[in-house]
Design a protein around this motif. Structure first.
Motif, PDB file in Angstrom:
ATOM      1  N   ILE A   1       0.640  -1.128  -0.167  1.00  0.00           N
ATOM      2  CA  ILE A   1      -0.421  -0.154   0.130  1.00  0.00           C
ATOM      3  C   ILE A   1       0.755   1.244   0.292  1.00  0.00           C
ATOM      4  O   ILE A   1       2.217   0.877   0.674  1.00  0.00           O
ATOM      5  CB  ILE A   1      -0.753   0.199   0.902  1.00  0.00           C
ATOM      6  N   GLU A   2       0.356   2.134  -0.941  1.00  0.00           N
ATOM      7  CA  GLU A   2       1.400   4.049  -0.740  1.00  0.00           C
ATOM      8  C   GLU A   2      -0.096   5.003   0.042  1.00  0.00           C
ATOM      9  O   GLU A   2      -1.047   4.642  -1.030  1.00  0.00           O
ATOM     10  CB  GLU A   2       2.062   3.904  -1.776  1.00  0.00           C
ATOM     11  N   VAL A   3       0.297   5.098   0.621  1.00  0.00           N
ATOM     12  CA  VAL A   3      -0.237   6.061   1.162  1.00  0.00           C
ATOM     13  C   VAL A   3       0.108   7.411   0.938  1.00  0.00           C
ATOM     14  O   VAL A   3       1.488   8.128   1.154  1.00  0.00           O
ATOM     15  CB  VAL A   3      -0.410   5.580   2.980  1.00  0.00           C
ATOM     16  N   PHE A   4      -0.504   9.066   0.270  1.00  0.00           N
ATOM     17  CA  PHE A   4      -0.132  10.293   0.264  1.00  0.00           C
ATOM     18  C   PHE A   4      -0.598  11.522   1.314  1.00  0.00           C
ATOM     19  O   PHE A   4      -1.926  10.839   1.224  1.00  0.00           O
ATOM     20  CB  PHE A   4       0.465  10.624  -1.109  1.00  0.00           C
ATOM     21  N   GLY A   5       0.034  11.881   1.581  1.00  0.00           N
ATOM     22  CA  GLY A   5      -0.206  12.822   2.734  1.00  0.00           C
ATOM     23  C   GLY A   5      -0.395  14.013   1.980  1.00  0.00           C
ATOM     24  O   GLY A   5       1.051  14.368   1.431  1.00  0.00           O
ATOM     25  N   ALA A   6      -0.471  14.519   3.158  1.00  0.00           N
ATOM     26  CA  ALA A   6      -0.074  16.514   2.546  1.00  0.00           C
ATOM     27  C   ALA A   6       1.471  17.389   3.050  1.00  0.00           C
ATOM     28  O   ALA A   6       2.363  17.910   2.249  1.00  0.00           O
ATOM     29  CB  ALA A   6      -0.899  17.487   3.708  1.00  0.00           C
ATOM     30  N   THR A   7       1.700  16.343   3.744  1.00  0.00           N
ATOM     31  CA  THR A   7       3.112  16.573   4.695  1.00  0.00           C
ATOM     32  C   THR A   7       3.987  15.267   4.771  1.00  0.00           C
ATOM     33  O   THR A   7       4.999  14.879   5.074  1.00  0.00           O
ATOM     34  CB  THR A   7       2.695  16.970   6.311  1.00  0.00           C
ATOM     35  N   GLY A   8       3.658  13.929   4.509  1.00  0.00           N
ATOM     36  CA  GLY A   8       4.362  13.211   3.845  1.00  0.00           C
ATOM     37  C   GLY A   8       3.588  12.300   2.707  1.00  0.00           C
ATOM     38  O   GLY A   8       2.625  12.215   2.362  1.00  0.00           O
ATOM     39  N   GLN A   9       4.796  11.014   2.669  1.00  0.00           N
ATOM     40  CA  GLN A   9       4.074  10.052   2.522  1.00  0.00           C
ATOM     41  C   GLN A   9       4.814   8.386   2.784  1.00  0.00           C
ATOM     42  O   GLN A   9       5.299   8.038   3.645  1.00  0.00           O
ATOM     43  CB  GLN A   9       4.440   9.281   0.289  1.00  0.00           C
TER      44      GLN A   9
END
Length: 346
Positions: free
Chosen positions: A255-263
Motif C-alpha cells: 500500500i502507498e499513502v500520500f498525505g499533505a506532509t509526507g508519504q
C-alpha cells in the motif's frame, strides 16, 4: 502476565498446522492445552507432534471444559459464525481466523454478542501485528497530515504453490478432506474475494480509517480473477485497491499513502517468510526518508501474544469484531458494485 492463557484450538487443518500451531508453541502468554477437529487421524497426529494431551473431535466437548479460557478458531470460513457464537455462549474468549463470518448479518450478530457479553473477540487479520504495518500506522497518524490519495494491491503469483511446498511443514490431511474443501470452494470468484479481500480491506481501514463507498469492476479469466476497486473513505479521500489471482510469476502486496506532509510505502512479504513488511516513509517537515529495520517479525506469533495480553489485562483487541464486520461489509459491497455496475454505499 502471571499465568498463560489456557487455549483450545478448533480446526486442525492446513492454516492451523502451518501458521497457528507453530506460533502458539513459541508464543509468550499462551498455553495450548487442547485441540479439536472432526478428523480423528488429524487431531491425533497434531497432538502427538505438539505434545498436547487433550484431543476432541466435537467442538462442544472442548467448549465444555472449564479449564479452557479461550479458543482459536481455525476451521474453514463457513464454520466461523457458528463456532464463534458457540464459544462466546460457553464463556470463552475467541481469536477467529478471518473473515469473521460469511455474511454481514452474521457479523452483526457476533458484534452484538461481544457488546453485551464482556468477552474478547479478535479477528485473525494478523497483518495488523506485522511490525512494518504497525510502523506505517504510527507514521501515517503522526507525519502524513491530511491524506490525499492511496493505492493498495494484493496479487497472488503463479509460483505460490511451489513457495508453499518449500516453506510449509508436512501437513496431516487426507484425500476426503481435500475433496470436501475443494467442493465448497467451487465458487472460486467469491472465495478468492473473501479470503484475500479480508486482508487488504482491513489494511486499508487500519491505516486510513472507515470507508464510505466502493465502485468495483471484475474480470474473470477461467480460474483467474481480477478486481479493481475505487474506494472513498469517510473523510472523502478517494483511492484504489486491486486484487489479482493469479499473476504470472511472483505475487506482491502493499500500500502507498500520500498525505499533505509526507508519504509512506509498504511492501508486505508472503507471511510464511515471517518477515516484517518493508517500509519507506518520508516526512516533509523532517526532510528525510526513514527505512525501519525490524525484528520479532512473525505476525502469527505476535497476534496470539496480543490476544493473550488482551485477555489477561483486559485490553482492547485488534482487529476487533467491528473491524471484522467492516471487512465483510466491504467484501459484500464490492460484490454488489460488480453486479450493479455502480457505486455502493457502506
Amino acid at each position: 502476565m502471571t499465568s498463560p492463557v489456557r487455549l483450545g484450538l478448533i480446526g486442525c487443518g492446513r492454516i492451523a498446522q502451518v501458521a497457528h500451531l507453530p506460533a502458539a508453541e513459541k508464543a509468550e502468554g499462551i498455553k495450548l492445552v487442547a485441540v479439536c477437529d472432526p478428523d480423528a487421524s488429524v487431531t491425533g497426529a497434531v497432538a502427538a507432534r505438539y505434545g498436547i494431551g487433550t484431543v476432541h473431535n466435537d467442538h462442544t466437548a472442548l467448549l465444555a471444559e472449564p479449564s479452557i479460557e479461550a479458543v482459536l478458531i481455525a476451521a474453514p470460513d463457513r464454520f466461523h459464525f457458528d463456532l464463534t457464537r458457540a464459544a462466546l455462549a460457553a464463556g470463552k474468549h475467541v481469536l477467529v481466523e478471518k473473515p469473521l463470518a460469511s455474511t454481514v448479518a452474521e457479523c452483526d450478530e457476533l458484534v452484538a454478542l461481544v457488546r453485551t457479553g464482556g468477552l474478547k473477540l479478535q479477528v485473525g487479520a494478523m497483518k495488523r501485528h506485522d511490525p512494518g504495518l504497525e510502523f506505517a500506522h504510527r507514521f501515517a497518524d503522526a507525519k502524513l497530515g491530511q491524506i490525499r490519495s492511496f493505492h493498495a494491491w494484493y496479487r497472488i503469483g503463479s509460483i505460490r504453490p511451489g513457495v508453499e511446498a518449500t516453506l510449509f511443514p508436512k501437513v496431516f490431511d487426507d484425500d476426503m478432506r481435500r475433496h470436501a474443501e475443494t467442493t465448497f470452494k467451487v465458487d472460486r470468484e467469491r472465495y478468492l474475494l473473501a479470503t484475500h479481500g479480508a486482508h487488504v480491506f482491513d489494511t486499508v481501514r487500519f491505516l486510513l480509517g472507515d470507508v464510505k463507498a466502493v465502485t468495483a469492476a471484475h474480470r474473470g479469466f477461467g480460474r483467474d480473477h481480477a478486481w479493481n476497486v475505487l474506494v472513498t473513505l469517510a473523510s472523502g479521500v478517494v483511492g484504489s485497491v486491486s486484487i489479482t489471482v493469479d499473476v504470472a510469476g511472483d505475487g506482491a502486496e502493499g500500500i502507498e499513502v500520500f498525505g499533505a506532509t509526507g508519504q509512506v510505502a509498504v511492501r508486505t512479504h508472503f507471511p510464511f517468510f515471517r518477515r516484517a513488511s518493508d517500509v519507506w516513509a518520508y516526512s516533509l517537515a523532517d526532510g528525510v526518508a526513514t527505512v525501519p529495520v525490524l525484528a520479532d517479525t512473525d505476525a502469527y506469533e505476535r497476534q496470539v501474544e496480543a490476544f493473550a495480553r488482551a485477555v489477561r489485562r483486559d485490553l482492547p483487541v485488534s482487529p476487533d469484531a467491528e473491524d471484522g464486520l467492516e471487512a465483510v461489509r466491504m467484501i459484500a459491497a464490492v460484490e454488489q458494485s460488480v453486479v450493479a455496475g455502480a457505486e455502493v454505499l457502506l
